[in-house]
Design a protein around this motif. Structure first.
Motif, PDB file in Angstrom:
ATOM      1  N   LEU A  54      36.222  -8.522  84.412  1.00  0.00           N
ATOM      2  CA  LEU A  54      36.229  -7.929  83.079  1.00  0.00           C
ATOM      3  C   LEU A  54      37.398  -6.966  82.938  1.00  0.00           C
ATOM      4  O   LEU A  54      38.106  -6.971  81.925  1.00  0.00           O
ATOM      5  N   GLY A  55      37.620  -6.136  83.969  1.00  0.00           N
ATOM      6  CA  GLY A  55      38.711  -5.176  83.919  1.00  0.00           C
ATOM      7  C   GLY A  55      40.069  -5.830  83.740  1.00  0.00           C
ATOM      8  O   GLY A  55      40.950  -5.282  83.072  1.00  0.00           O
ATOM      9  N   GLU A  56      40.240  -7.016  84.303  1.00  0.00           N
ATOM     10  CA  GLU A  56      41.511  -7.733  84.167  1.00  0.00           C
ATOM     11  C   GLU A  56      41.777  -8.176  82.736  1.00  0.00           C
ATOM     12  O   GLU A  56      42.927  -8.416  82.358  1.00  0.00           O
ATOM     13  N   MET A  57      40.717  -8.278  81.953  1.00  0.00           N
ATOM     14  CA  MET A  57      40.854  -8.754  80.579  1.00  0.00           C
ATOM     15  C   MET A  57      41.153  -7.631  79.587  1.00  0.00           C
ATOM     16  O   MET A  57      41.512  -7.897  78.439  1.00  0.00           O
ATOM     17  N   LEU A  58      40.983  -6.374  80.018  1.00  0.00           N
ATOM     18  CA  LEU A  58      41.069  -5.246  79.093  1.00  0.00           C
ATOM     19  C   LEU A  58      42.456  -4.625  79.058  1.00  0.00           C
ATOM     20  O   LEU A  58      43.117  -4.496  80.088  1.00  0.00           O
ATOM     21  N   ALA A  59      42.876  -4.207  77.871  1.00  0.00           N
ATOM     22  CA  ALA A  59      44.104  -3.427  77.729  1.00  0.00           C
ATOM     23  C   ALA A  59      43.860  -2.011  78.255  1.00  0.00           C
ATOM     24  O   ALA A  59      42.723  -1.540  78.309  1.00  0.00           O
ATOM     25  N   GLU A  60      44.930  -1.325  78.638  1.00  0.00           N
ATOM     26  CA  GLU A  60      44.789   0.042  79.158  1.00  0.00           C
ATOM     27  C   GLU A  60      44.164   0.976  78.130  1.00  0.00           C
ATOM     28  O   GLU A  60      43.390   1.862  78.473  1.00  0.00           O
ATOM     29  N   ASP A  61      44.510   0.772  76.855  1.00  0.00           N
ATOM     30  CA  ASP A  61      44.002   1.661  75.807  1.00  0.00           C
ATOM     31  C   ASP A  61      42.822   1.052  75.055  1.00  0.00           C
ATOM     32  O   ASP A  61      42.595   1.348  73.879  1.00  0.00           O
ATOM     33  N   VAL A  62      42.043   0.206  75.730  1.00  0.00           N
ATOM     34  CA  VAL A  62      40.906  -0.447  75.100  1.00  0.00           C
ATOM     35  C   VAL A  62      39.893   0.583  74.590  1.00  0.00           C
ATOM     36  O   VAL A  62      39.765   1.679  75.144  1.00  0.00           O
ATOM     37  N   SER A  63      39.189   0.227  73.518  1.00  0.00           N
ATOM     38  CA  SER A  63      38.134   1.093  72.988  1.00  0.00           C
ATOM     39  C   SER A  63      36.868   0.262  72.774  1.00  0.00           C
ATOM     40  O   SER A  63      36.944  -0.944  72.501  1.00  0.00           O
ATOM     41  N   LEU A  64      35.713   0.920  72.918  1.00  0.00           N
ATOM     42  CA  LEU A  64      34.423   0.253  72.779  1.00  0.00           C
ATOM     43  C   LEU A  64      33.597   0.983  71.726  1.00  0.00           C
ATOM     44  O   LEU A  64      33.293   2.165  71.863  1.00  0.00           O
ATOM     45  N   TYR A  65      33.263   0.264  70.656  1.00  0.00           N
ATOM     46  CA  TYR A  65      32.417   0.788  69.588  1.00  0.00           C
ATOM     47  C   TYR A  65      31.054   0.122  69.703  1.00  0.00           C
ATOM     48  O   TYR A  65      30.960  -1.103  69.761  1.00  0.00           O
ATOM     49  N   SER A  66      30.001   0.917  69.708  1.00  0.00           N
ATOM     50  CA  SER A  66      28.652   0.367  69.802  1.00  0.00           C
ATOM     51  C   SER A  66      27.774   1.035  68.751  1.00  0.00           C
ATOM     52  O   SER A  66      27.559   2.246  68.796  1.00  0.00           O
ATOM     53  N   ASP A  67      27.307   0.250  67.775  1.00  0.00           N
ATOM     54  CA  ASP A  67      26.561   0.771  66.633  1.00  0.00           C
ATOM     55  C   ASP A  67      25.083   0.425  66.804  1.00  0.00           C
ATOM     56  O   ASP A  67      24.674  -0.724  66.635  1.00  0.00           O
ATOM     57  N   GLY A  68      24.296   1.441  67.163  1.00  0.00           N
ATOM     58  CA  GLY A  68      22.845   1.268  67.249  1.00  0.00           C
ATOM     59  C   GLY A  68      22.121   1.959  66.113  1.00  0.00           C
ATOM     60  O   GLY A  68      20.918   1.765  65.932  1.00  0.00           O
ATOM     61  N   GLY A  69      22.845   2.801  65.361  1.00  0.00           N
ATOM     62  CA  GLY A  69      22.251   3.477  64.215  1.00  0.00           C
ATOM     63  C   GLY A  69      21.076   4.373  64.549  1.00  0.00           C
ATOM     64  O   GLY A  69      20.275   4.718  63.675  1.00  0.00           O
ATOM     65  N   GLY A  70      20.942   4.761  65.832  1.00  0.00           N
ATOM     66  CA  GLY A  70      19.805   5.578  66.236  1.00  0.00           C
ATOM     67  C   GLY A  70      18.523   4.776  66.398  1.00  0.00           C
ATOM     68  O   GLY A  70      17.463   5.347  66.681  1.00  0.00           O
ATOM     69  N   LYS A  71      18.611   3.449  66.261  1.00  0.00           N
ATOM     70  CA  LYS A  71      17.416   2.606  66.318  1.00  0.00           C
ATOM     71  C   LYS A  71      17.344   1.759  67.577  1.00  0.00           C
ATOM     72  O   LYS A  71      16.284   1.225  67.895  1.00  0.00           O
ATOM     73  N   ARG A  72      18.466   1.623  68.273  1.00  0.00           N
ATOM     74  CA  ARG A  72      18.494   0.945  69.575  1.00  0.00           C
ATOM     75  C   ARG A  72      19.474   1.700  70.451  1.00  0.00           C
ATOM     76  O   ARG A  72      20.406   2.355  69.941  1.00  0.00           O
ATOM     77  N   PRO A  73      19.317   1.638  71.768  1.00  0.00           N
ATOM     78  CA  PRO A  73      20.256   2.347  72.648  1.00  0.00           C
ATOM     79  C   PRO A  73      21.697   1.891  72.410  1.00  0.00           C
ATOM     80  O   PRO A  73      21.966   0.695  72.306  1.00  0.00           O
ATOM     81  N   ALA A  74      22.600   2.856  72.318  1.00  0.00           N
ATOM     82  CA  ALA A  74      24.016   2.581  72.116  1.00  0.00           C
ATOM     83  C   ALA A  74      24.788   3.839  72.480  1.00  0.00           C
ATOM     84  O   ALA A  74      24.235   4.944  72.499  1.00  0.00           O
ATOM     85  N   ALA A  75      26.063   3.674  72.761  1.00  0.00           N
ATOM     86  CA  ALA A  75      26.896   4.832  73.092  1.00  0.00           C
ATOM     87  C   ALA A  75      26.957   5.783  71.902  1.00  0.00           C
ATOM     88  O   ALA A  75      27.083   5.348  70.746  1.00  0.00           O
ATOM     89  N   ALA A  76      26.880   7.071  72.167  1.00  0.00           N
ATOM     90  CA  ALA A  76      26.862   8.070  71.097  1.00  0.00           C
ATOM     91  C   ALA A  76      28.233   8.299  70.487  1.00  0.00           C
ATOM     92  O   ALA A  76      28.353   8.923  69.443  1.00  0.00           O
ATOM     93  N   ARG A  77      29.276   7.812  71.156  1.00  0.00           N
ATOM     94  CA  ARG A  77      30.637   7.964  70.635  1.00  0.00           C
ATOM     95  C   ARG A  77      31.437   6.738  71.055  1.00  0.00           C
ATOM     96  O   ARG A  77      30.964   5.892  71.814  1.00  0.00           O
ATOM     97  N   VAL A  78      32.653   6.645  70.531  1.00  0.00           N
ATOM     98  CA  VAL A  78      33.539   5.550  70.908  1.00  0.00           C
ATOM     99  C   VAL A  78      34.033   5.783  72.341  1.00  0.00           C
ATOM    100  O   VAL A  78      34.506   6.879  72.668  1.00  0.00           O
ATOM    101  N   MET A  79      33.903   4.781  73.197  1.00  0.00           N
ATOM    102  CA  MET A  79      34.425   4.853  74.559  1.00  0.00           C
ATOM    103  C   MET A  79      35.911   4.494  74.536  1.00  0.00           C
ATOM    104  O   MET A  79      36.289   3.467  73.957  1.00  0.00           O
ATOM    105  N   LEU A  80      36.740   5.314  75.154  1.00  0.00           N
ATOM    106  CA  LEU A  80      38.191   5.152  75.057  1.00  0.00           C
ATOM    107  C   LEU A  80      38.830   4.977  76.426  1.00  0.00           C
ATOM    108  O   LEU A  80      38.547   5.742  77.357  1.00  0.00           O
TER     109      LEU A  80
END
Length: 284
Positions: free
Chosen positions: A182-208
């Motif tokens: 997986l790491g080989e597929m990612l750009a150095e400045d990759v970002s991860l957005y996860s929208d749970g809306g407080g209704k399912r587990p998800a990251a509380a902020r954007v992972m950078l």
């Protein structure tokens, strides 16, 4: 009334596209289009020369009203906000997910002027009539919007089959816990957005960044303990290659990938069940 309904039903899909791109919510877009139907049913239709133009103006004005309350709701939103996922098996969307996020930073009038002119091809005279501004003001609104959203347009469009091939490899690596691959597929400045809306587990902020994102996926793999969910299908999600899964809790999830130079630059995961309801209905 049957003629009025037939005319409106033929125009419903493009009107829904306008409303969704303005609001980023399928439920709100459907409410706006339904409201537009009520206004069309009560209108003096004999005086309307071009029903599509008339209805697009109605939808635009209703969306501008909605955006005022939507902005307040999003300020209180739990975690990162993403637009509702729209899944297309073939065609790439004219407004991709990164561009929709860029539109969120615009004023309602800038957003409307940009979408109506740059995306839907309306003349500035028609845009002016929709927005209740003069043509010159609408040109300025669109120009300001263009500057803000330029970064949201994909710089290196990915050929469809190749994009889905990368999505397949990403799914296999992320769900199989193969973090090195997986790491080989990612750009150095990759970002991860996860929208749970407080209704399912998800990251509380954007992972950078590469390190934070790979650590997040490693943690997810540990917590999953072999329960990886079920692949529903690969598809384009808001114009980006990705996939739909049914997670161990039985709820759908969409993942969309922004790909540049064969590396994943951004990952957008929708987990909020409210935003997946329309997709659930489509799949059933």
């Amino acid at each position: 009334m049957s003629d009025a309904a037939a005319t409106f039903d033929a125009l419903r899909p493009p009107l829904l596209r306008v409303a969704y791109r303005m609001l980023g919510s399928m439920a709100d877009a459907e409410d706006v289009v339904q409201d537009a139907w009520l206004r069309w049913a009560d209108a003096d239709r004999q005086a309307v020369r071009v029903p599509e133009a008339f209805l697009r103006r109605v939808v635009t004005r209703l969306c501008l009203d909605q955006l005022k309350s939507a902005r307040m709701r999003r300020e209180a939103y739990v975690g990162p906000w993403l637009p509702d996922p729209v899944v297309e098996p073939d065609a790439v969307e004219d407004v991709t997910l990164p561009l929709m996020l860029a539109l969120e930073r615009l004023s309602p009038l800038e957003r409307a002027a940009f979408l109506l002119h740059d995306v839907f091809g309306e003349s500035f005279d028609d845009v002016a009539e929709s927005l209740g501004r003069d043509s010159a003001a609408c040109r300025q609104l669109a120009a300001r919007a263009r500057e803000h959203v330029r970064a949201g347009k994909p710089r290196f469009p990915v050929e469809r089959a190749h994009g889905l091939e990368i999505a397949r490899a990403f799914f296999a690596a992320s769900r199989g816990g193969v973090i090195g691959r997986l790491g080989e597929m990612l750009a150095e400045d990759v970002s991860l957005y996860s929208d749970g809306g407080g209704k399912r587990p998800a990251a509380a902020r954007v992972m950078l960044g590469w390190g934070e994102v790979t650590r997040t996926f490693a943690a997810i793999a540990r917590l999953a303990r072999g329960r990886t969910g079920e692949l529903v299908r690969y598809a384009y999600v808001n114009g980006l290659p990705g996939f739909i899964t049914r997670e161990p809790d039985g709820i759908l999830q969409t993942t969309a990938l922004l790909i540049e130079n064969d590396r994943v630059r951004a990952i957008y995961v929708m987990r909020n069940p409210d935003k997946l309801r329309h997709l659930e209905e489509r799949l059933n």
